[in-house]
Design a protein around this motif. Structure first.
Motif, PDB file in Angstrom:
ATOM      1  N   VAL A  36       0.862  -1.181   0.000  1.00  0.00           N
ATOM      2  CA  VAL A  36       0.000   0.000   0.000  1.00  0.00           C
ATOM      3  C   VAL A  36       0.896   1.229   0.000  1.00  0.00           C
ATOM      4  N   GLU A  37       0.565   2.186  -0.855  1.00  0.00           N
ATOM      5  CA  GLU A  37       1.326   3.429  -0.957  1.00  0.00           C
ATOM      6  C   GLU A  37       0.557   4.534  -0.236  1.00  0.00           C
ATOM      7  N   LEU A  38       1.258   5.288   0.613  1.00  0.00           N
ATOM      8  CA  LEU A  38       0.632   6.338   1.417  1.00  0.00           C
ATOM      9  C   LEU A  38       1.252   7.694   1.115  1.00  0.00           C
ATOM     10  N   ASP A  39       0.443   8.753   1.320  1.00  0.00           N
ATOM     11  CA  ASP A  39       0.961  10.105   1.159  1.00  0.00           C
ATOM     12  C   ASP A  39       1.440  10.641   2.514  1.00  0.00           C
ATOM     13  N   ASP A  40       1.748  11.923   2.575  1.00  0.00           N
ATOM     14  CA  ASP A  40       2.255  12.536   3.811  1.00  0.00           C
ATOM     15  C   ASP A  40       1.257  12.467   4.964  1.00  0.00           C
ATOM     16  N   ASN A  41      -0.035  12.360   4.657  1.00  0.00           N
ATOM     17  CA  ASN A  41      -1.081  12.288   5.686  1.00  0.00           C
ATOM     18  C   ASN A  41      -1.490  10.857   6.000  1.00  0.00           C
ATOM     19  N   ASP A  42      -0.705   9.900   5.538  1.00  0.00           N
ATOM     20  CA  ASP A  42      -0.995   8.472   5.695  1.00  0.00           C
ATOM     21  C   ASP A  42      -2.325   8.073   5.056  1.00  0.00           C
ATOM     22  N   GLU A  43      -2.698   8.815   4.010  1.00  0.00           N
ATOM     23  CA  GLU A  43      -3.869   8.441   3.212  1.00  0.00           C
ATOM     24  C   GLU A  43      -3.396   7.507   2.102  1.00  0.00           C
ATOM     25  N   MET A  44      -4.175   6.469   1.832  1.00  0.00           N
ATOM     26  CA  MET A  44      -3.811   5.523   0.791  1.00  0.00           C
ATOM     27  C   MET A  44      -3.962   6.184  -0.576  1.00  0.00           C
ATOM     28  N   ILE A  45      -2.880   6.158  -1.347  1.00  0.00           N
ATOM     29  CA  ILE A  45      -2.928   6.731  -2.692  1.00  0.00           C
ATOM     30  C   ILE A  45      -2.738   5.675  -3.768  1.00  0.00           C
ATOM     31  N   GLY A  46      -2.332   4.479  -3.375  1.00  0.00           N
ATOM     32  CA  GLY A  46      -2.134   3.434  -4.369  1.00  0.00           C
ATOM     33  C   GLY A  46      -1.915   2.071  -3.748  1.00  0.00           C
ATOM     34  N   VAL A  47      -2.056   1.062  -4.598  1.00  0.00           N
ATOM     35  CA  VAL A  47      -1.829  -0.328  -4.187  1.00  0.00           C
ATOM     36  C   VAL A  47      -1.073  -1.009  -5.316  1.00  0.00           C
ATOM     37  N   GLU A  48      -0.058  -1.784  -4.954  1.00  0.00           N
ATOM     38  CA  GLU A  48       0.680  -2.572  -5.930  1.00  0.00           C
ATOM     39  C   GLU A  48       0.528  -4.041  -5.564  1.00  0.00           C
ATOM     40  N   ILE A  49       0.131  -4.849  -6.548  1.00  0.00           N
ATOM     41  CA  ILE A  49      -0.073  -6.279  -6.321  1.00  0.00           C
ATOM     42  C   ILE A  49       0.853  -7.046  -7.255  1.00  0.00           C
ATOM     43  N   LEU A  50       1.795  -7.776  -6.670  1.00  0.00           N
ATOM     44  CA  LEU A  50       2.665  -8.660  -7.422  1.00  0.00           C
ATOM     45  C   LEU A  50       1.949  -9.994  -7.602  1.00  0.00           C
ATOM     46  N   GLU A  51       2.345 -10.751  -8.634  1.00  0.00           N
ATOM     47  CA  GLU A  51       1.674 -12.018  -8.944  1.00  0.00           C
ATOM     48  C   GLU A  51       0.165 -11.778  -9.041  1.00  0.00           C
ATOM     49  N   ALA A  52      -0.180 -10.726  -9.755  1.00  0.00           N
ATOM     50  CA  ALA A  52      -1.555 -10.239  -9.810  1.00  0.00           C
ATOM     51  C   ALA A  52      -2.530 -11.244 -10.396  1.00  0.00           C
ATOM     52  N   SER A  53      -2.135 -12.000 -11.402  1.00  0.00           N
ATOM     53  CA  SER A  53      -3.077 -12.934 -12.024  1.00  0.00           C
ATOM     54  C   SER A  53      -3.534 -13.994 -11.029  1.00  0.00           C
ATOM     55  N   ALA A  54      -2.633 -14.527 -10.225  1.00  0.00           N
ATOM     56  CA  ALA A  54      -3.011 -15.518  -9.215  1.00  0.00           C
ATOM     57  C   ALA A  54      -3.861 -14.883  -8.118  1.00  0.00           C
ATOM     58  N   PHE A  55      -3.488 -13.662  -7.701  1.00  0.00           N
ATOM     59  CA  PHE A  55      -4.262 -12.965  -6.671  1.00  0.00           C
ATOM     60  C   PHE A  55      -5.688 -12.722  -7.132  1.00  0.00           C
ATOM     61  N   LEU A  56      -5.856 -12.211  -8.345  1.00  0.00           N
ATOM     62  CA  LEU A  56      -7.194 -11.923  -8.857  1.00  0.00           C
ATOM     63  C   LEU A  56      -7.999 -13.199  -9.049  1.00  0.00           C
ATOM     64  N   ARG A  57      -7.369 -14.239  -9.578  1.00  0.00           N
ATOM     65  CA  ARG A  57      -8.061 -15.518  -9.742  1.00  0.00           C
ATOM     66  C   ARG A  57      -8.593 -16.005  -8.403  1.00  0.00           C
ATOM     67  N   ASP A  58      -7.742 -16.015  -7.399  1.00  0.00           N
ATOM     68  CA  ASP A  58      -8.141 -16.505  -6.078  1.00  0.00           C
ATOM     69  C   ASP A  58      -9.213 -15.620  -5.449  1.00  0.00           C
ATOM     70  N   ALA A  59      -9.067 -14.302  -5.567  1.00  0.00           N
ATOM     71  CA  ALA A  59     -10.035 -13.374  -4.974  1.00  0.00           C
ATOM     72  C   ALA A  59     -11.400 -13.502  -5.641  1.00  0.00           C
ATOM     73  N   VAL A  60     -11.414 -13.606  -6.956  1.00  0.00           N
ATOM     74  CA  VAL A  60     -12.681 -13.732  -7.677  1.00  0.00           C
ATOM     75  C   VAL A  60     -13.355 -15.060  -7.346  1.00  0.00           C
ATOM     76  N   LEU A  61     -12.599 -16.135  -7.377  1.00  0.00           N
ATOM     77  CA  LEU A  61     -13.189 -17.444  -7.069  1.00  0.00           C
ATOM     78  C   LEU A  61     -13.710 -17.506  -5.637  1.00  0.00           C
ATOM     79  N   GLU A  62     -12.973 -16.918  -4.697  1.00  0.00           N
ATOM     80  CA  GLU A  62     -13.414 -16.895  -3.306  1.00  0.00           C
ATOM     81  C   GLU A  62     -14.722 -16.113  -3.160  1.00  0.00           C
ATOM     82  N   SER A  63     -14.813 -14.984  -3.835  1.00  0.00           N
ATOM     83  CA  SER A  63     -16.026 -14.166  -3.780  1.00  0.00           C
ATOM     84  C   SER A  63     -17.215 -14.899  -4.394  1.00  0.00           C
ATOM     85  N   ILE A  64     -17.000 -15.516  -5.538  1.00  0.00           N
ATOM     86  CA  ILE A  64     -18.080 -16.248  -6.200  1.00  0.00           C
ATOM     87  C   ILE A  64     -18.521 -17.432  -5.355  1.00  0.00           C
TER      88      ILE A  64
END
Length: 76
Positions: A36-64
């Motif tokens: 998670v990427e934060l700014d000076d106020n510790d507000e979330m400004i971004g997210v980086e996901i490595l191995e994204a295809s496996a993460f998305l596959r697992d997250a979608v299947l879990e939700s379904i």
């Protein structure tokens, strides 16, 4: 509020979600593949996901699967 942008880097299998503009002040590693990427106020400004295809596959299947179970339980 800035428009959210999503970029996928296929060669590296990295998904980057930019939630807000502005400079990154620091990062927090939520797991070895999610940062998670934060700014000076510790507000979330971004997210980086490595191995994204496996993460998305697992997250979608879990939700379904969870939604399917709720529908089946409601039908009985």
């Amino acid at each position: 509020m800035s428009k959210t942008t999503v970029r996928y880097f296929e060669t590296e299998d990295i998904l980057h979600i930019a939630i807000a503009g502005g400079p990154e002040s620091r990062t927090i590693e939520l797991s070895p593949t999610i940062t998670v990427e934060l700014d000076d106020n510790d507000e979330m400004i971004g997210v980086e996901i490595l191995e994204a295809s496996a993460f998305l596959r697992d997250a979608v299947l879990e939700s379904i699967q969870a939604r399917t179970m709720r529908i089946l339980e409601a039908a009985t």
